[in-house]
Design a protein around this motif. Structure first.
Motif, PDB file in Angstrom:
ATOM      1  N   GLY A  60       0.669  -1.196   0.159  1.00 56.90           N
ATOM      2  CA  GLY A  60      -0.018  -0.122  -0.156  1.00 56.90           C
ATOM      3  C   GLY A  60       0.861   1.145   0.009  1.00 56.90           C
ATOM      4  N   LEU A  61       1.937   1.180   0.869  1.00 51.99           N
ATOM      5  CA  LEU A  61       2.868   2.097   0.741  1.00 51.99           C
ATOM      6  C   LEU A  61       3.543   2.644  -0.425  1.00 51.99           C
ATOM      7  CD1 LEU A  61       4.268   1.799   4.394  1.00 51.99           C
ATOM      8  CD2 LEU A  61       2.845   3.537   3.789  1.00 51.99           C
ATOM      9  N   ALA A  63       2.487   1.802  -3.388  1.00 53.49           N
ATOM     10  CA  ALA A  63       1.621   2.063  -4.348  1.00 53.49           C
ATOM     11  C   ALA A  63       1.162   3.648  -4.372  1.00 53.49           C
ATOM     12  CB  ALA A  63       0.204   1.346  -4.435  1.00 53.49           C
ATOM     13  N   ASN A  64       1.299   3.961  -2.957  1.00 50.33           N
ATOM     14  CA  ASN A  64       0.924   5.631  -3.002  1.00 50.33           C
ATOM     15  C   ASN A  64       2.215   6.530  -2.566  1.00 50.33           C
ATOM     16  OD1 ASN A  64      -1.841   5.589  -2.372  1.00 50.33           O
ATOM     17  ND2 ASN A  64      -1.591   4.269  -0.409  1.00 50.33           N
ATOM     18  N   GLN A  65       3.625   5.826  -3.138  1.00 52.70           N
ATOM     19  CA  GLN A  65       4.644   6.716  -3.218  1.00 52.70           C
ATOM     20  C   GLN A  65       4.892   7.087  -1.943  1.00 52.70           C
ATOM     21  OE1 GLN A  65       3.657   8.407  -6.816  1.00 52.70           O
ATOM     22  NE2 GLN A  65       4.199   6.273  -7.770  1.00 52.70           N
ATOM     23  N   ALA A  66       4.731   6.432  -0.892  1.00 49.48           N
ATOM     24  CA  ALA A  66       5.238   6.909   0.752  1.00 49.48           C
ATOM     25  C   ALA A  66       6.565   7.135   0.480  1.00 49.48           C
ATOM     26  CB  ALA A  66       4.728   6.034   1.542  1.00 49.48           C
ATOM     27  N   GLU A  70       8.014   7.726   6.289  1.00 49.01           N
ATOM     28  CA  GLU A  70       6.579   7.325   6.403  1.00 49.01           C
ATOM     29  C   GLU A  70       6.494   5.684   6.741  1.00 49.01           C
ATOM     30  OE1 GLU A  70       3.635  10.182   4.287  1.00 49.01           O
ATOM     31  OE2 GLU A  70       4.906   8.994   3.031  1.00 49.01           O
ATOM     32  N   GLU A 204      -5.254  10.612   9.119  1.00 44.50           N
ATOM     33  CA  GLU A 204      -3.923  10.293   8.736  1.00 44.50           C
ATOM     34  C   GLU A 204      -3.176   9.739   9.828  1.00 44.50           C
ATOM     35  OE1 GLU A 204      -3.280   9.957   5.436  1.00 44.50           O
ATOM     36  OE2 GLU A 204      -5.466  10.490   5.420  1.00 44.50           O
TER      37      GLU A 204
ATOM     38  N   ASN B  60     -10.021   5.140   5.421  1.00 49.59           N
ATOM     39  CA  ASN B  60     -10.521   6.278   4.299  1.00 49.59           C
ATOM     40  C   ASN B  60     -11.811   6.020   3.896  1.00 49.59           C
ATOM     41  OD1 ASN B  60      -7.974   7.480   4.070  1.00 49.59           O
ATOM     42  ND2 ASN B  60      -7.133   5.854   3.147  1.00 49.59           N
TER      43      ASN B  60
END
Lengths: 233, 108
Positions: A60-61, A63-66, A70, A204, B60
């Motif tokens: 998930g991270l 994919a979200n370009q964390a 982070e 968040e 979310n």
């Protein structure tokens, strides 16, 4: 040729973990393949990270370009429960040196429960048993991750919704915790704190804030139940 | 090559952090392992963290709207399966399959 009694016991004991880790690892692999990276990276994650929830979170991270920070904080938080799981093993791990290090590295929830819950016959070496259980469990996981990522890169199939394995896993672990504890209070407190944080404080930073709030509540409760004249730390 | 270095550093970082969480009790808590506060936290923090992780998974889309019904239904299915069979695999695969079905036929 037949298996030694030790290896036979290791394989028999670890069978349920095999049925859990192969498909769960494969689910991770399929999810990872959605990122369009080479499937070998999924193998590397199974080999070097070896954490179910942590690896799902990493997908998930990624994919979200964390950012790396982070990722480090999120992984630390999701794995922080291990700190409390490992405690009772400190005096029950006979291995030393690299064997002990490898066992600590491979201390997943499932490995922990197998090595603490299996009664050993007198002729079985405890250290060898623990080490081999840790190794075969990781082998199942790495095979699962690799198969899933490879299949996901070869075949085109609709994976919408597959990320639900993660909340499903947490739900199962929650039920297991309840069966073990038989006390509703921490679960009610967690629901209140979790939703309260989500709706009133921060979406968040929900996990970090909620865990810190829970820690404060537990420590206040601990202090309230001990008399001022109780033993000091 | 850029991809190689990015993923390698991510994997190295996550490997380090994960190992740290597993090694921490062995490194620093060995001497205080029987302190009652630690026992108290060790007893009650894990169940709390599990519930928080379930909620966090939906952070979310928890908006008290109808969109959340499929998630809620599938969580109930996971719970029912787990209470019935107590096999983590059946519970997780059953709930996830139902959720994927609902997503792919366009519910939610």
């Amino acid at each position: 040729m037949s298996l030694s009694p030790l290896n036979a016991l290791v394989l028999r004991t670890s069978l349920p973990v095999m049925f859990g880790y192969l498909p769960l690892g494969a689910a991770f692999g399929v999810l990872f393949s959605e990122l369009d990276y080479h499937w070998l990276y999924a193998t590397a994650m199974g080999l070097f990270i070896y954490a179910g929830a942590g690896q799902f979170l990493a997908v998930g991270l990624l994919a979200n370009q964390a950012t790396l920070t982070e990722m480090a904080v999120a992984t630390l938080l999701i794995n922080s429960r291990h700190i409390f799981y490992g405690l009772s093993l400190i005096s029950r791990m006979p291995n030393r040196g690299w064997r002990r290090l490898y066992q600590i590295f491979g201390l997943t929830d499932e490995t922990y429960s197998l090595i603490t819950a299996t009664p050993l016959p007198a002729d079985i070496d405890r250290g060898q048993f623990q080490l081999r259980i840790t190794a075969v469990n990781q082998l199942y996981w790495v095979i699962g991750c690799t198969l899933g990522a490879w299949l996901g890169s070869q075949l085109e199939f609709n994976t919408a919704g597959i990320a639900f394995v993660l909340p499903a896993l947490f739900m199962v672990l929650t039920i297991e915790q309840y069966k073990h504890l038989r006390d509703m209070r921490p679960f009610i407190a967690a629901l209140l704190i979790g939703f309260g944080t989500l709706l009133l404080i921060s979406r968040e930073q929900m996990l970090l804030i909620a865990i810190l709030l829970s820690l404060s509540v537990l420590m206040m409760q601990y202090a309230a139940h001990r008399s001022p004249r109780g033993p000091e730390a | 090559m850029n991809e190689f270095w990015h993923l390698s550093s991510v994997i190295a970082l996550l490997a380090g952090v994960t190992f740290l969480t597993r090694a921490l009790p062995f490194m620093v808590l060995g001497r205080v392992a029987d302190h009652p506060l630690l026992e108290h936290l060790g007893r009650f923090l894990p169940p709390i963290v599990m519930v928080l992780l379930v909620i966090y998974s939906f952070k979310n889309d928890v908006a008290f709207s109808l969109d959340f019904l499929p998630e809620l239904g599938c969580l109930l299915l996971v719970t029912a399966l787990h209470l019935a069979f107590r096999q983590a695999l059946i519970s997780i695969v059953g709930g996830t399959a139902m959720y994927m079905l609902l997503m792919q036929i366009g519910v939610g």
